[in-house]
Enzyme design. Sequence first.
Site, PDB file in Angstrom:
ATOM      1  N   SER A   1       0.833  -1.211   0.000  1.00  0.00           N
ATOM      2  CA  SER A   1       0.000   0.000   0.000  1.00  0.00           C
ATOM      3  C   SER A   1       0.861   1.252   0.000  1.00  0.00           C
ATOM      4  O   SER A   1       2.014   1.245   0.439  1.00  0.00           O
ATOM      5  CB  SER A   1      -0.917   0.020   1.220  1.00  0.00           C
ATOM      6  OG  SER A   1      -1.759  -1.101   1.242  1.00  0.00           O
TER       7      SER A   1
HETATM    8  N1  SAH Z   1      -0.964  -4.927   4.131  1.00  0.00           N
HETATM    9  C1  SAH Z   1      -0.194  -5.144   2.932  1.00  0.00           C
HETATM   10  C2  SAH Z   1      -0.880  -4.715   1.660  1.00  0.00           C
HETATM   11  C3  SAH Z   1      -1.849  -5.732   1.292  1.00  0.00           C
HETATM   12  S1  SAH Z   1      -2.430  -5.788  -0.362  1.00  0.00           S
HETATM   13  C4  SAH Z   1       1.172  -4.502   2.994  1.00  0.00           C
HETATM   14  O1  SAH Z   1       1.478  -3.812   3.980  1.00  0.00           O
HETATM   15  O2  SAH Z   1       1.958  -4.713   2.074  1.00  0.00           O
HETATM   16  C5  SAH Z   1      -3.805  -6.875  -0.010  1.00  0.00           C
HETATM   17  C6  SAH Z   1      -3.454  -8.313   0.313  1.00  0.00           C
HETATM   18  O3  SAH Z   1      -4.661  -8.967   0.682  1.00  0.00           O
HETATM   19  C7  SAH Z   1      -2.865  -9.082  -0.858  1.00  0.00           C
HETATM   20  O4  SAH Z   1      -1.635  -9.636  -0.493  1.00  0.00           O
HETATM   21  C8  SAH Z   1      -3.918 -10.161  -1.131  1.00  0.00           C
HETATM   22  O5  SAH Z   1      -3.364 -11.406  -1.565  1.00  0.00           O
HETATM   23  C9  SAH Z   1      -4.588 -10.294   0.219  1.00  0.00           C
HETATM   24  N2  SAH Z   1      -5.948 -10.846   0.165  1.00  0.00           N
HETATM   25  C10 SAH Z   1      -6.905 -10.655  -0.779  1.00  0.00           C
HETATM   26  N3  SAH Z   1      -8.023 -11.332  -0.465  1.00  0.00           N
HETATM   27  C11 SAH Z   1      -7.790 -11.967   0.722  1.00  0.00           C
HETATM   28  C12 SAH Z   1      -8.561 -12.813   1.571  1.00  0.00           C
HETATM   29  N4  SAH Z   1      -9.822 -13.168   1.282  1.00  0.00           N
HETATM   30  N5  SAH Z   1      -7.995 -13.264   2.711  1.00  0.00           N
HETATM   31  C13 SAH Z   1      -6.713 -12.928   3.045  1.00  0.00           C
HETATM   32  N6  SAH Z   1      -5.937 -12.128   2.276  1.00  0.00           N
HETATM   33  C14 SAH Z   1      -6.458 -11.656   1.130  1.00  0.00           C
END
Ligand code: SAH
Length: 215
Positions: A64
């Site tokens: 992010s």
């Molecule tokens: N917090 C992260 C950014 C996350 S991007 C950071 O600091 O880098 C969003 C993430 O959510 C992705 O890695 C994606 O694979 C995950 N994601 C999407 N759907 C999900 C679900 N149903 N359960 C768990 N993770 C999920």
Amino acid sequence: MADSYKYKGLRQKLVDHLREKGIQQEAVLSAINAIPRHLFIDNAFEKFAYLDKPFPIGSGQTISQPYTVAFQTQLLNIKRGDKVLEIGTGSGYQACVLLEMGAKVFTIERHKPLYLEVRNFLPTLGYSPKFFHGDGYEGLPSFAPFDKILVTAGAPFVPEALKEQLKIGGQLVIPVGDSINQVMTSIIRLEASKFSVTEHGDFMFVPLLDKRSWD
Ligand code: SAH
């Protein structure tokens, strides 16, 4: 790739920029100042790591934008000792920010290769949240209740399971909307079945994927 004076300087500039954009909590700013974001990013983009931008981290996912990380973290009013559940481990950067602030962090990622990679990488920087491979829509019922729950992917709706895993007085921060635009939503559990909801502007996240669409 280690840390360097150059990267430390760029990080301080990023912190100044976040302050100008309205991030006021010193604990949030000093956590961002402490974490080498360039180590979380694809090598090709490393030199841009301290721009206020999201970046690819492989597996089609993103880290992010720093402002978004700071905004969500500030909204959560993290206190030392808070038990926090993060949905969407991604690069692990947000989990490190929470750990720097003294929270006890549980983080869930649905993408197995990413989960495995980050589970190995974070401890090399000295950060050890509890890692889970699973579905964020379900939360972590066996570790509930949590003081705070932070969703870092765009959700089409607020999963009931997450509301149910908050302590009384606990808070859920979740971007809610379609694939283009989500409204940052804060939900506080006032009583067992009484919640207060406030909205905090528009953001854009990768989607919180339904289990049926996982690859
Ligand atoms: N917090 C992260 C950014 C996350 S991007 C950071 O600091 O880098 C969003 C993430 O959510 C992705 O890695 C994606 O694979 C995950 N994601 C999407 N759907 C999900 C679900 N149903 N359960 C768990 N993770 C999920």
